[in-house]
Structures are given as C-alpha cells and as structure tokens.
Write an enzyme that holds these catalytic residues in place. Structure first.
Site, PDB file in Angstrom:
ATOM      1  N   TYR A  38     -12.930  -1.624  -3.227  1.00 59.93           N
ATOM      2  CA  TYR A  38     -13.260  -1.867  -1.964  1.00 59.93           C
ATOM      3  C   TYR A  38     -14.794  -1.639  -2.054  1.00 59.93           C
ATOM      4  CZ  TYR A  38      -8.532  -2.101   0.313  1.00 59.93           C
ATOM      5  OH  TYR A  38      -7.276  -2.297   0.667  1.00 59.93           O
TER       6      TYR A  38
ATOM      7  N   GLU B  61     -10.228 -10.277  -7.714  1.00 62.98           N
ATOM      8  CA  GLU B  61      -9.153  -9.086  -7.572  1.00 62.98           C
ATOM      9  C   GLU B  61      -8.047  -9.302  -8.749  1.00 62.98           C
ATOM     10  OE1 GLU B  61      -8.263  -9.200  -3.517  1.00 62.98           O
ATOM     11  OE2 GLU B  61     -10.208  -8.715  -2.866  1.00 62.98           O
TER      12      GLU B  61
ATOM     13  N   HIS C  50      -2.274  -5.449   1.535  1.00 64.96           N
ATOM     14  CA  HIS C  50      -3.531  -6.041   1.315  1.00 64.96           C
ATOM     15  C   HIS C  50      -3.678  -7.499   0.767  1.00 64.96           C
ATOM     16  CE1 HIS C  50      -7.668  -7.039  -0.316  1.00 64.96           C
ATOM     17  NE2 HIS C  50      -6.895  -7.635  -1.450  1.00 64.96           N
TER      18      HIS C  50
ATOM     19  N   LYS D 231       0.927  -1.261   0.069  1.00 67.35           N
ATOM     20  CA  LYS D 231      -0.046  -0.057   0.157  1.00 67.35           C
ATOM     21  C   LYS D 231       0.876   1.367  -0.233  1.00 67.35           C
ATOM     22  CE  LYS D 231      -4.002  -2.088   2.215  1.00 67.35           C
ATOM     23  NZ  LYS D 231      -5.039  -2.191   3.193  1.00 67.35           N
TER      24      LYS D 231
ATOM     25  N   ASN E  92      -2.318   0.294   6.917  1.00 65.91           N
ATOM     26  CA  ASN E  92      -1.735  -0.932   7.171  1.00 65.91           C
ATOM     27  C   ASN E  92      -0.727  -1.907   6.340  1.00 65.91           C
ATOM     28  OD1 ASN E  92      -3.507  -1.931   5.659  1.00 65.91           O
ATOM     29  ND2 ASN E  92      -4.506  -2.990   7.243  1.00 65.91           N
TER      30      ASN E  92
HETATM   31  P1  IDP Z   1      -8.227  -6.856   5.510  1.00 65.15           P
HETATM   32  O1  IDP Z   1      -7.314  -5.668   4.641  1.00 65.15           O
HETATM   33  O2  IDP Z   1      -7.070  -7.323   6.642  1.00 65.15           O
HETATM   34  O3  IDP Z   1      -8.631  -7.821   4.611  1.00 65.15           O
HETATM   35  P2  IDP Z   1     -10.683  -5.564   5.852  1.00 65.15           P
HETATM   36  O4  IDP Z   1     -11.552  -5.718   6.823  1.00 65.15           O
HETATM   37  O5  IDP Z   1     -11.002  -6.119   4.671  1.00 65.15           O
HETATM   38  O6  IDP Z   1      -9.195  -5.964   6.348  1.00 65.15           O
HETATM   39  O7  IDP Z   1     -10.612  -3.870   5.637  1.00 65.15           O
HETATM   40  C1  IDP Z   1      -9.676  -3.405   4.277  1.00 65.15           C
HETATM   41  C2  IDP Z   1      -8.991  -2.215   4.805  1.00 65.15           C
HETATM   42  O8  IDP Z   1      -9.663  -1.368   5.211  1.00 65.15           O
HETATM   43  C3  IDP Z   1      -7.873  -2.495   5.689  1.00 65.15           C
HETATM   44  O9  IDP Z   1      -6.798  -3.258   5.242  1.00 65.15           O
HETATM   45  C4  IDP Z   1      -7.600  -1.188   6.189  1.00 65.15           C
HETATM   46  O10 IDP Z   1      -6.509  -0.640   5.372  1.00 65.15           O
HETATM   47  C5  IDP Z   1      -9.046  -0.440   6.265  1.00 65.15           C
HETATM   48  N1  IDP Z   1      -9.802  -0.571   7.377  1.00 65.15           N
HETATM   49  C6  IDP Z   1     -10.515  -1.590   7.898  1.00 65.15           C
HETATM   50  N2  IDP Z   1     -10.980  -1.107   9.016  1.00 65.15           N
HETATM   51  C7  IDP Z   1     -10.745   0.081   9.494  1.00 65.15           C
HETATM   52  C8  IDP Z   1     -11.034   0.814  10.346  1.00 65.15           C
HETATM   53  O11 IDP Z   1     -11.580   0.481  11.430  1.00 65.15           O
HETATM   54  N3  IDP Z   1     -10.334   2.105  10.157  1.00 65.15           N
HETATM   55  C9  IDP Z   1      -9.693   2.440   9.254  1.00 65.15           C
HETATM   56  N4  IDP Z   1      -9.341   1.652   8.180  1.00 65.15           N
HETATM   57  C10 IDP Z   1      -9.870   0.471   8.182  1.00 65.15           C
HETATM   58 MG    MG Z   2     -10.361  -7.711   3.358  1.00 68.80          MG
END
Ligand code: IDP
Ligand code: MG
Length: 137
Positions: free
Chosen positions: A49, A126, A115, A9, A112
């Site tokens: 997304y 994807e 992905h 990312k 984070n």
């Molecule tokens: P993942 O990437 O571990 O699969 P997902 O729940 O699919 O997690 O969420 C997609 C992305 O959305 C996350 O990787 C993160 O960048 C962002 N995200 C998820 N939850 C939050 C939140 O509570 N606050 C801000 N960003 C979030």
């Molecule tokens: Mg996810």
C-alpha cells in the site's frame, strides 16, 4: 484473457466468509489461477500500500491488513481487472451496488473485505509482489 490480483481481507476471513466470497467470484466467471492463505507482515502491507503512505488512514490500513490471515488470489477471465472491480463494488460499502461483494460482506470503508487491482499494469505489479517467480499464464 486477463489476470488480476485480489485479496479476501482479514475481516472477511475472520468472519468465515472465504467460501461465500469465492462462490460469488466463481459465479462471476473468474478462474482461480493462484490462491494462498497467509498473514501479511507489516513490511509486506506497507510495501503493498506504499501508494497510500501519505494518506491519514495509512497506519490503520496497514494494521488492519496484518491483524489476521487473508487470502491472496490470482483471478482470470475476460476483462478481469474491470470485472473484478465491478464484482467487488465501491470502496465504501455504503456506496456499493446491490449484490456486490462489498455491499454483502463489508463492514466499513476501511474494513471492506476485498481488494482488487485498479489497472492491468498494477495487476502485474501486485501479482509479482505476492506470487514471485510463479508462472501464472
Ligand atoms: P480500493 O481498495 O477500492 O482500490 P483505495 O482508494 O485504493 O480503494 O484504498 C485502499 C484501501 O484503503 C481501501 O480498500 C480501504 O481498505 C482503505 N481505505 C480507503 N479509504 C479509506 C478511508 O477513508 N478510511 C479508512 N480506510 C480507507
Ligand atoms: Mg486501490
């Protein structure tokens, strides 16, 4: 052999962590089958997304994914989808296990650093979304 879709990312690209993350990726047994440095358009990020469009963090997430270049990857190994999720660690780096990519490189739940597809079915969707027309096998 299985393939999964991964992204380094924009936060990690901006911090010059592409090489470090790819080193962890290869050490974990993944073969890189496709790789592209690109800056997502808002449309691409919103489409990618779409499943999260009702979430309160959706706007922030789309903004973040477009803020700078990212690296799109097709990764292959046995059990690639599950192994990549394990190699990345939990979504929130505070909860990620020691040694995982998110524990080592991620700043926060939103920013984070990586992905990974959450199922083989979504990996295929994807991969087709970002590498259209590529025969990745
Ligand atoms: P993942 O990437 O571990 O699969 P997902 O729940 O699919 O997690 O969420 C997609 C992305 O959305 C996350 O990787 C993160 O960048 C962002 N995200 C998820 N939850 C939050 C939140 O509570 N606050 C801000 N960003 C979030
Ligand atoms: Mg996810």
């Amino acid at each position: 052999m299985e393939q999964t879709f991964a992204i380094i990312k924009p936060d990690a690209v901006a911090k010059n962590q592409i090489g470090d993350i790819l080193a962890v990726t290869e050490a974990a047994g993944f073969k890189i089958r496709a790789m592209q440095l690109t800056q997502m358009t808002r449309k691409q990020a919103e489409g990618f997304y779409a499943v999260h469009s009702a979430r309160p963090f959706f706007g922030e997430l789309v903004e973040f994914m477009c803020e700078g270049p990212c690296v799109l990857l097709c990764l292959e190994r046995e059990d690639a989808v599950a192994k990549w999720r394990e190699t990345m660690g939990a979504t929130n780096p505070a909860n990620a296990a020691e040694g995982t990519i998110r524990k080592r490189f991620a700043e926060s739940m939103g920013r984070n650093c990586s992905h990974g597809s959450d199922s083989a079915e979504n990996a295929a969707i994807e991969l087709a979304y970002f590498f259209p027309g590529n025969i990745l096998q």
